[in-house]
Write an enzyme that holds these catalytic residues in place. Structure first.
Site, PDB file in Angstrom:
ATOM      1  N   LYS A 225       0.827  -1.222   0.000  1.00 40.54           N
ATOM      2  CA  LYS A 225       0.000   0.000   0.000  1.00 40.54           C
ATOM      3  C   LYS A 225       0.853   1.261   0.000  1.00 40.54           C
ATOM      4  O   LYS A 225       2.037   1.233   0.321  1.00 40.54           O
ATOM      5  CB  LYS A 225      -0.996  -0.047   1.154  1.00 40.54           C
ATOM      6  CG  LYS A 225      -2.121  -1.046   0.855  1.00 40.54           C
ATOM      7  CD  LYS A 225      -3.276  -0.979   1.804  1.00 40.54           C
ATOM      8  CE  LYS A 225      -4.354  -1.985   1.350  1.00 40.54           C
ATOM      9  NZ  LYS A 225      -5.380  -2.213   2.346  1.00 40.54           N
ATOM     10  N   ARG A 260      -3.716 -10.039   4.846  1.00 38.82           N
ATOM     11  CA  ARG A 260      -4.115 -10.130   3.429  1.00 38.82           C
ATOM     12  C   ARG A 260      -2.959  -9.601   2.588  1.00 38.82           C
ATOM     13  O   ARG A 260      -2.593  -8.437   2.724  1.00 38.82           O
ATOM     14  CB  ARG A 260      -5.387  -9.298   3.226  1.00 38.82           C
ATOM     15  CG  ARG A 260      -5.944  -9.315   1.813  1.00 38.82           C
ATOM     16  CD  ARG A 260      -7.209  -8.475   1.732  1.00 38.82           C
ATOM     17  NE  ARG A 260      -7.753  -8.480   0.388  1.00 38.82           N
ATOM     18  CZ  ARG A 260      -7.338  -7.670  -0.573  1.00 38.82           C
ATOM     19  NH1 ARG A 260      -6.381  -6.788  -0.357  1.00 38.82           N
ATOM     20  NH2 ARG A 260      -7.884  -7.739  -1.781  1.00 38.82           N
TER      21      ARG A 260
HETATM   22  C1  9MG Z   1     -10.072  -5.431  -1.047  1.00 37.21           C
HETATM   23  N1  9MG Z   1      -9.132  -4.891  -0.083  1.00 37.21           N
HETATM   24  C2  9MG Z   1      -8.157  -3.981  -0.331  1.00 37.21           C
HETATM   25  N2  9MG Z   1      -7.488  -3.710   0.816  1.00 37.21           N
HETATM   26  C3  9MG Z   1      -8.057  -4.463   1.787  1.00 37.21           C
HETATM   27  C4  9MG Z   1      -7.816  -4.626   3.155  1.00 37.21           C
HETATM   28  O1  9MG Z   1      -6.868  -3.947   3.796  1.00 37.21           O
HETATM   29  N3  9MG Z   1      -8.596  -5.479   3.851  1.00 37.21           N
HETATM   30  C5  9MG Z   1      -9.597  -6.169   3.231  1.00 37.21           C
HETATM   31  N4  9MG Z   1     -10.344  -6.996   3.985  1.00 37.21           N
HETATM   32  N5  9MG Z   1      -9.876  -6.054   1.927  1.00 37.21           N
HETATM   33  C6  9MG Z   1      -9.108  -5.207   1.214  1.00 37.21           C
END
Ligand code: 9MG
Length: 281
Positions: A225, A260
């Site tokens: 990110k 994730r």
């Molecule tokens: C789809 N998506 C993009 N960033 C995310 C994040 O930090 N958490 C979750 N659950 N989905 C995300």
């Protein structure tokens, strides 16, 4: 032992799980005429599984800043064949990343057992009906504003208090629709409506939310990110591996139950290392 109930199984959360990201948006394929899009997605899922992924999260609408919305039909057409193929071929839990109840229902019919809603039920609370009807897992992620404006929200003063208050709202909505606590996972929503400093603060102080919301597992998504790019002197997404792993390490140290990520192998190793270190505290 803590479990996460989905429509197909009870997932043990005795260690931090790794959720691999599989985007099935048009720009995520470069098939060069050799594979169909479905084959490419299945091959990527297989690779992530071989690297140790515990869950595959499949999304057909990009939530990156500046992304356009896609229609229900278009999003369904993108995710359903891929979910069908992956759920049929591998035993791994599949999650659908969507904010639309129609897409969620089609995805669950195709084999998804978790709904990952980045709006925490704010965009379409009928997602909770689907989760309740099918007993799926439900990720309630914190975000602010509408789809088009969620990356340009005016900052709030106290992000920890804001996230906690919004978690309570999302949990209340879900429970009000009949969803059970055991199906719910919370997510702090790194990069969604937070300042650079607030993204760092949420990761650094995650342990406070872990204590405050001890009935619910916590998911954290920091992978590649932009706050990492900012720390690393403008590193581009493909150059953010070290920053992603460092943030995963702190999140795991502070009690994250699921992370994730794009880079599964490196993350699995990072989680193993932090888990071992944490056992000495
Ligand atoms: C789809 N998506 C993009 N960033 C995310 C994040 O930090 N958490 C979750 N659950 N989905 C995300």
């Amino acid at each position: 032992m803590v479990y996460w109930q989905t429509s197909r199984r009870r997932i043990a959360l005795d260690r931090t799980l790794v959720m691999g990201i599989l985007n099935v948006t048009p720009d995520s394929f470069s098939d060069g005429g050799h594979f169909t899009e479905i084959d490419t997605a299945v091959a990527r899922a297989e690779e992530m599984i071989s690297e140790g992924a515990d869950i595959i999260d499949i999304g057909g609408e990009s939530t990156r800043p500046g992304s356009d919305r896609v229609t229900v039909d278009e999003e369904t057409d993108r995710v359903v064949p891929v979910i069908q193929a992956i759920a049929k071929r591998f035993g791994i839990p599949v999650s659908v990343d969507t904010t639309k109840s129609e897409v969620a229902k089609a995805a669950v019919d195709a084999g998804a057992e978790i709904i990952n809603d980045i709006s925490g039920l704010r965009f379409d609370d009928r997602i909770a009906n689907v989760a309740n009807d099918y007993n799926t897992g439900l990720v309630l992620m914190h975000s602010r504003g509408e789809f088009e404006s969620m990356h340009s929200q005016p900052p709030v003063d106290d992000i920890m208090a804001e996230v906690a208050a919004d978690f309570l709202r999302s949990i209340g909505l879900a429970l009000g629709h009949g969803v059970k606590s055991e199906n719910i996972v919370l997510d702090i929503g790194i990069g969604f409506g937070k300042t650079f400093e607030q993204n760092l603060e949420l990761i650094a102080k995650l342990d406070k939310l872990v204590v405050e919301f001890d009935k619910f597992p916590l998911l954290v998504g920091t992978s590649r990110k932009s706050f990492i790019g900012k720390v690393l002197d403008g590193a581009q997404p493909g150059e953010r591996l070290s920053g992603s792993l460092a943030s995963v390490a702190i999140a795991v140290w502070n009690g994250a139950n699921i992370v994730r990520v794009h880079d599964v192998k490196e993350t699995v190793e990072t989680v193993m290392m932090v888990t071992q270190l944490k056992m000495e505290t």
